[in-house]
Design an enzyme around this catalytic site. Structure first.
Site, mmCIF file in Angstrom:
data_model
loop_
_atom_site.group_PDB
_atom_site.id
_atom_site.type_symbol
_atom_site.label_atom_id
_atom_site.label_comp_id
_atom_site.label_asym_id
_atom_site.label_seq_id
_atom_site.Cartn_x
_atom_site.Cartn_y
_atom_site.Cartn_z
ATOM 1 N N ASP A 114 0.870 -1.178 0.000
ATOM 2 C CA ASP A 114 0.000 0.000 0.000
ATOM 3 C C ASP A 114 0.910 1.232 0.000
ATOM 4 O O ASP A 114 1.382 1.654 -1.056
ATOM 5 C CB ASP A 114 -0.895 -0.092 1.253
ATOM 6 C CG ASP A 114 -2.004 0.935 1.265
ATOM 7 O OD1 ASP A 114 -1.943 1.889 0.475
ATOM 8 O OD2 ASP A 114 -2.943 0.794 2.054
ATOM 9 N N ILE A 163 -10.224 -4.037 0.332
ATOM 10 C CA ILE A 163 -10.352 -5.466 0.053
ATOM 11 C C ILE A 163 -9.901 -6.323 1.228
ATOM 12 O O ILE A 163 -8.987 -5.943 1.962
ATOM 13 C CB ILE A 163 -9.586 -5.875 -1.229
ATOM 14 C CG1 ILE A 163 -8.124 -5.464 -1.124
ATOM 15 C CG2 ILE A 163 -10.243 -5.305 -2.459
ATOM 16 C CD1 ILE A 163 -7.269 -6.134 -2.157
HETATM 17 C C1 PRP Z 1 -0.743 -4.806 6.131
HETATM 18 C C2 PRP Z 1 -0.296 -5.741 5.037
HETATM 19 C C3 PRP Z 1 1.088 -5.269 4.716
HETATM 20 C C4 PRP Z 1 1.031 -3.785 5.027
HETATM 21 C C5 PRP Z 1 0.963 -2.996 3.756
HETATM 22 O O1 PRP Z 1 -0.263 -5.286 7.337
HETATM 23 O O2 PRP Z 1 -0.327 -7.075 5.456
HETATM 24 O O3 PRP Z 1 2.067 -5.894 5.507
HETATM 25 O O4 PRP Z 1 -0.141 -3.564 5.811
HETATM 26 O O5 PRP Z 1 0.815 -1.641 4.000
HETATM 27 P P1 PRP Z 1 1.931 -0.591 3.703
HETATM 28 O O6 PRP Z 1 2.451 -0.846 2.316
HETATM 29 O O7 PRP Z 1 1.172 0.709 3.767
HETATM 30 O O8 PRP Z 1 2.985 -0.672 4.739
HETATM 31 P P2 PRP Z 1 -0.860 -4.864 8.747
HETATM 32 O O9 PRP Z 1 0.025 -3.837 9.361
HETATM 33 O O10 PRP Z 1 -2.307 -4.483 8.586
HETATM 34 O O11 PRP Z 1 -0.742 -6.167 9.599
HETATM 35 P P3 PRP Z 1 -1.346 -7.626 9.264
HETATM 36 O O12 PRP Z 1 -0.493 -8.210 8.179
HETATM 37 O O13 PRP Z 1 -1.217 -8.344 10.554
HETATM 38 O O14 PRP Z 1 -2.784 -7.453 8.824
#
Ligand code: PRP
Length: 190
Positions: A114, A163
């Site tokens: 993201d 999503i």
């Molecule tokens: C989410 C996803 C990625 C990250 C991407 O993890 O799994 O690791 O965010 O976002 P970014 O590119 O903006 O850094 P999250 O921190 O939600 O933890 P999770 O994997 O436990 O859901």
């Protein structure tokens, strides 16, 4: 977060299916086969597939079963989102690798890119681990990253919808749905 979402059926909260189970299986298989070809000469040094918990656990499991080489697996837990739908902008390393990766080739399996902050931090960390190389394989890429990251394998370009499914969550829910779907706005616009 709407508390009643915990008891809602997936069909009730889903706006539309974005990637079906069949589409995901087929694409992950393709990427696994490509990695098999590309890493055949690196098997002798050691290959470690690293999943970034929790979101990428499901993707990594499918991916490694489609890589026809001997690989090790390991996990890191990095979090930048709490129960909100927006990144906190700060990465917290909650768990590091437990394997010795010195001289080995790391393939990071990430579920979604993201802002790119998580991967940026993870790549920098792993490049200092003594690994011979660090490669990135992402299930989904939003192509809006603020950080300059080299992504070697991308399964799907990610739409702008919120999503979930196949490892991706909303407030820790829906990771176990075997396909990826867009959540109805009424559930995350709070
Ligand atoms: C989410 C996803 C990625 C990250 C991407 O993890 O799994 O690791 O965010 O976002 P970014 O590119 O903006 O850094 P999250 O921190 O939600 O933890 P999770 O994997 O436990 O859901």
């Amino acid at each position: 977060m709407r508390n009643d979402i915990r008891t809602k059926k997936v069909e009730e909260v889903s706006k539309k299916i974005i990637f079906s189970q069949e589409e995901i299986n087929s694409r992950v298989k393709q990427v696994g086969q490509q990695i098999t070809k590309d890493f055949a000469d690196k098997e002798k040094d050691g290959i470690v597939v690293v999943s970034i918990l929790k979101g990428a656990a499901i993707f990594m499991t499918d991916l490694i079963m489609n890589i026809n080489l001997n690989v090790e697996i390991d996990f890191m837990c990095v979090s930048s989102y709490n129960e909100s739908t927006k990144s906190s902008g700060k990465c917290v390393f909650e768990k590091d690798l437990t394997s010795d990766v010195e001289g080995k080739h790391i393939i990071i399996a990430e579920d979604v890119i993201d802002s790119g902050l998580t991967l940026y931090e993870v790549i920098n960390h792993l490049k200092n681990s003594g690994a011979a190389s660090v490669t990135v394989c992402a299930l989904l890429h939003k192509h809006i990253a603020q950080k300059d990251i080299d992504v070697d394998y991308i399964c799907f370009d990610c739409p702008s919808d919120y999503i979930v499914g196949y490892g991706l969550d909303y407030a820790h829910l829906f990771r176990n749905v075997p396909y990826i779907f867009a959540l109805k706005e009424e559930y995350y616009n709070d």
